[in-house]
Write an enzyme that holds these catalytic residues in place. Sequence first.
Site, PDB file in Angstrom:
ATOM      1  N   CYS A  50      -3.051   1.356  -5.407  1.00 31.62           N
ATOM      2  CA  CYS A  50      -3.336   2.250  -4.270  1.00 31.62           C
ATOM      3  C   CYS A  50      -3.691   3.669  -4.698  1.00 31.62           C
ATOM      4  O   CYS A  50      -4.685   4.242  -4.234  1.00 31.62           O
ATOM      5  CB  CYS A  50      -2.162   2.254  -3.292  1.00 31.62           C
ATOM      6  SG  CYS A  50      -0.624   2.986  -3.917  1.00 31.62           S
ATOM      7  N   HIS A  53       3.155   4.371  -1.047  1.00 29.12           N
ATOM      8  CA  HIS A  53       1.799   3.853  -0.841  1.00 29.12           C
ATOM      9  C   HIS A  53       0.905   4.962  -0.310  1.00 29.12           C
ATOM     10  O   HIS A  53       1.345   5.839   0.449  1.00 29.12           O
ATOM     11  CB  HIS A  53       1.827   2.685   0.147  1.00 29.12           C
ATOM     12  CG  HIS A  53       0.534   1.910   0.204  1.00 29.12           C
ATOM     13  ND1 HIS A  53       0.084   1.124  -0.841  1.00 29.12           N
ATOM     14  CD2 HIS A  53      -0.409   1.817   1.174  1.00 29.12           C
ATOM     15  CE1 HIS A  53      -1.069   0.569  -0.513  1.00 29.12           C
ATOM     16  NE2 HIS A  53      -1.387   0.979   0.703  1.00 29.12           N
ATOM     17  N   HIS A  96      -7.688   1.012   1.704  1.00 27.01           N
ATOM     18  CA  HIS A  96      -6.698   1.143   0.626  1.00 27.01           C
ATOM     19  C   HIS A  96      -6.644  -0.118  -0.222  1.00 27.01           C
ATOM     20  O   HIS A  96      -7.054  -1.202   0.204  1.00 27.01           O
ATOM     21  CB  HIS A  96      -5.308   1.452   1.208  1.00 27.01           C
ATOM     22  CG  HIS A  96      -4.807   0.415   2.188  1.00 27.01           C
ATOM     23  ND1 HIS A  96      -3.535  -0.076   2.171  1.00 27.01           N
ATOM     24  CD2 HIS A  96      -5.423  -0.213   3.239  1.00 27.01           C
ATOM     25  CE1 HIS A  96      -3.364  -0.944   3.159  1.00 27.01           C
ATOM     26  NE2 HIS A  96      -4.502  -1.037   3.814  1.00 27.01           N
TER      27      HIS A  96
END
Length: 364
Positions: A273, A323, A335
Amino acid sequence: MKRRGIKQVTLGILGGLVLTLNVNAATIGVVNVKNLNVRSGPSTTSSIVDHVHLGEKLEIISTSDNWFKIDLDLLSNAYVHSNYVNIENSSNSKVVTTKAELRNSPNLLGNVLATIDKGQLVSIEYQTGDWFYVSTTKGKGYMYKNSLSETKSSDSKSLSTSQDTTEKASKKVATVNTNILNVRQQPSISSKKIGKVYRNNTFEVLSESEEWVSIKIPNGSTGYIYKDYVVISDEKTITDSSSLRQQVVSYAKQFLGNPYVWGGNSLTKGVDCSGFTQQVMKKFGISISRTSRSQINNGYRVSKNDLLPGDLVFFGYRNRISHVALYIGNNQVIHANNRKTGIIINTLGDSRLLPYIGASRVIK
């Protein structure tokens, strides 16, 4: 030997004597301290490029706040602080208002250095717009023309400013280089805090002193931030931010469906990510750190309601970031999600996402 001060041209040699002539009737200043730093820009943070000395005459090209741009050797940018230079042939004037304010810049946003009583004499050194740069018993600074008994004399000089020159200089901006910085009502650490700014926030410099910078914060208030925690520079011409944001989003979407690899840095072969956001931004010359927890500090915080395409959005549990995604507009994010899905698009409120923590803006 280095050439100093007034430009001269040799006319010829007659009877063994060399004749010289001043090329123009420039504004001339005389150094009033033993040793004066010459800097590459109008700021104490600019590099020192030379020195001038007591009694030395300088040709003054223009003025910028409390700084003189001077003609010195082959230097294209040479500045000295005006406090340490006296202007030749200055004229006297008298204060006609009850309390005239002496400011550190030629505008009402400048810091008030002192107040001068009605009837006091001041020495006008030059005029810039509606302001006079004057020498008083309380120091040098700018006074509004209506405060004085004369608006201009035949002896006073009129210098161009960075706003007056044909080729306009960029405004100065201050960029925060610490995670969180207090904004204070007055230039003092004991003054009331009126707000906070964050790393990489950039503000136009309204005025500056040796230790403080005056800025206008998003709520419209004018405040002061400590100079040690900002970088002062000229405002740079950058790509229009709205156009840049769309370019970032379009580029990121090229990699939809590509694999998720923990610790990976390849947008085609595999990325996680924070690697995804880092590599996308890198394409556009924007440098951010490698982990989701640190990336939130690379820009400045923005609220969920103020998100723009290209902003970074962070998720996790118990306010612990784990994240990061890239906001692409229309309440959607792109993402590198996980090994199963790879790089995907979700709505910001998708229940499959971790709880929302915050957002950061790295595109100015």
